[in-house]
Design a protein around this motif. Sequence first.
Motif, short mmCIF file in Angstrom:
data_model
loop_
_atom_site.label_atom_id
_atom_site.label_comp_id
_atom_site.label_asym_id
_atom_site.label_seq_id
_atom_site.Cartn_x
_atom_site.Cartn_y
_atom_site.Cartn_z
N GLN A 98 0.87 -1.21 -0.11
CA GLN A 98 0.04 -0.06 -0.19
C GLN A 98 0.93 1.32 0.03
O GLN A 98 0.58 2.30 -0.78
N ARG A 99 1.96 0.98 0.97
CA ARG A 99 2.99 2.24 0.73
C ARG A 99 3.71 2.53 -0.40
O ARG A 99 3.80 3.63 -0.94
N LEU A 100 4.23 1.47 -1.06
CA LEU A 100 4.81 1.54 -2.16
C LEU A 100 3.81 2.08 -3.50
O LEU A 100 4.17 2.82 -4.40
N GLN A 101 2.49 1.52 -3.43
CA GLN A 101 1.69 2.10 -4.31
C GLN A 101 1.64 3.41 -4.27
O GLN A 101 1.48 4.05 -5.39
N SER A 102 1.25 3.93 -3.06
CA SER A 102 0.98 5.37 -2.93
C SER A 102 2.38 6.05 -3.49
O SER A 102 2.19 7.22 -4.12
N LEU A 103 3.51 5.66 -2.97
CA LEU A 103 4.56 6.26 -3.40
C LEU A 103 4.65 6.34 -5.09
O LEU A 103 5.18 7.30 -5.64
N ALA A 104 4.51 5.23 -5.65
CA ALA A 104 4.54 5.18 -7.08
C ALA A 104 3.58 6.12 -7.78
O ALA A 104 3.79 6.56 -8.96
N ASP A 105 2.48 6.00 -7.11
CA ASP A 105 1.34 7.09 -7.55
C ASP A 105 1.74 8.55 -7.67
O ASP A 105 1.47 9.09 -8.65
N LYS A 106 2.40 8.94 -6.56
CA LYS A 106 3.09 10.18 -6.40
C LYS A 106 4.18 10.26 -7.55
O LYS A 106 4.36 11.38 -8.09
N ARG A 211 8.41 -12.47 3.24
CA ARG A 211 7.44 -13.58 3.28
C ARG A 211 7.67 -14.63 2.28
O ARG A 211 7.72 -14.11 1.00
N VAL A 212 7.46 -15.96 2.55
CA VAL A 212 7.69 -17.01 1.56
C VAL A 212 6.25 -16.99 0.78
O VAL A 212 5.36 -17.12 1.51
N VAL A 213 6.28 -16.93 -0.39
CA VAL A 213 5.14 -16.86 -1.32
C VAL A 213 5.18 -18.20 -2.22
O VAL A 213 6.18 -18.43 -2.62
N GLY A 214 4.02 -18.65 -2.64
CA GLY A 214 3.92 -19.64 -3.60
C GLY A 214 3.92 -19.25 -4.99
O GLY A 214 4.12 -17.85 -5.60
N GLU A 215 3.97 -20.12 -5.98
CA GLU A 215 3.87 -19.65 -7.38
C GLU A 215 2.82 -19.00 -7.73
O GLU A 215 2.61 -18.12 -8.93
N ASP A 216 1.56 -19.17 -7.07
CA ASP A 216 0.24 -18.61 -7.54
C ASP A 216 0.22 -17.11 -6.85
O ASP A 216 -0.93 -16.56 -6.74
N TRP A 217 1.32 -16.66 -5.96
CA TRP A 217 0.95 -15.30 -5.38
C TRP A 217 0.99 -14.29 -6.59
O TRP A 217 1.82 -14.22 -7.72
N GLU A 218 0.22 -13.31 -6.50
CA GLU A 218 -0.07 -12.10 -7.36
C GLU A 218 0.36 -10.64 -6.39
O GLU A 218 -0.21 -10.62 -5.51
N CYS A 219 1.12 -10.12 -7.29
CA CYS A 219 1.68 -8.60 -6.58
C CYS A 219 0.37 -7.90 -6.49
O CYS A 219 -0.08 -7.71 -7.67
N PRO A 220 0.11 -7.29 -5.36
CA PRO A 220 -1.00 -6.27 -5.59
C PRO A 220 -0.60 -4.83 -6.22
O PRO A 220 -1.37 -3.85 -5.79
N PHE A 221 0.37 -4.75 -6.79
CA PHE A 221 1.12 -3.23 -7.21
C PHE A 221 0.77 -3.19 -8.59
O PHE A 221 1.21 -4.36 -9.20
N ARG A 222 0.19 -1.87 -9.18
CA ARG A 222 0.38 -1.57 -10.49
C ARG A 222 0.68 -0.23 -10.43
O ARG A 222 0.25 0.87 -9.96
N ASP A 223 1.78 -0.03 -11.27
CA ASP A 223 2.27 1.30 -11.58
C ASP A 223 1.66 1.95 -12.47
O ASP A 223 1.16 1.45 -13.74
N PRO A 224 1.09 3.13 -12.42
CA PRO A 224 0.33 3.81 -13.38
C PRO A 224 1.00 4.05 -14.84
O PRO A 224 0.21 4.22 -15.65
N ARG A 225 2.36 3.94 -14.81
CA ARG A 225 2.99 4.03 -16.16
C ARG A 225 3.26 2.96 -16.74
O ARG A 225 3.88 2.91 -17.76
N ALA A 226 2.73 1.55 -16.21
CA ALA A 226 3.32 0.35 -16.82
C ALA A 226 2.40 0.18 -18.04
O ALA A 226 1.18 0.68 -18.15
#
Length: 226
Positions: A98-106, A211-226
């Motif tokens: 959430q913090r990284l998303q907010s920083l990327a949005d800025k 945190r250890v995550v599995g192959e099905d893990w989805e990153c909740p981050f989306r950069d507006p410039r992607a």
Amino acid sequence: MTKTMLAENPAQSREAFEDRIRLPDFPCVGAKSALANGRLVVRHARDLLSAWNDLEIHDALLEWADRDDPPSAFRSLAVIFDGPRDLSEAEFEQAMWQRLQSLADKDAWRGLPYDESVGADPTKPDFSLSFGGQAFFVVGLHPHASRPARRFDQPILVFNLHNQFEWLRAEGRYERMREAILSRDLDLAGSINPMLARHGEDSEARQYSGRVVGEDWECPFRDPRA
């Protein structure tokens, strides 16, 4: 490992964090180098769950990205949050993104370009965050991290410039440094962190929270410039 005392003010938080890095069994030799050479800068924020300090953090990242230091001057920017101190690993991971998303949005809102040396898609192996036109790798620490090397009494986000790792590769020093960290982490935890991977082999987003995550893990981050 000696447990750090709960810090009651920013100065104590910084001192406790630096003391943690100085411990003989702390595995990250890059952090030890940055601290020993006076290139570990600490900023403080209120709450990992709040956007209260996001503009200040983003300003600090822009200043960090704009510094004219050579990549060989290994340096880290650490943001220590007052709390919360009771988050589970999954809750910390969610709050971190959430913090990284907010920083990327800025960063996007301010019209800053994405570092062209990396990708903005967190599902791709070339992914890295970008602030002020510079790529960053993030390391999260918090009280309930399962990996001892990621455990600290307060939530912390450590921002490292990506070009430092590329410089290490160009100088033929990356693998030696990586093996040193893996060996020290093995001694500390009794096992090697299964999430560690070289840039370009798997998305580094999987490593940020610890945190250890599995192959099905989805990153909740989306950069507006992607």
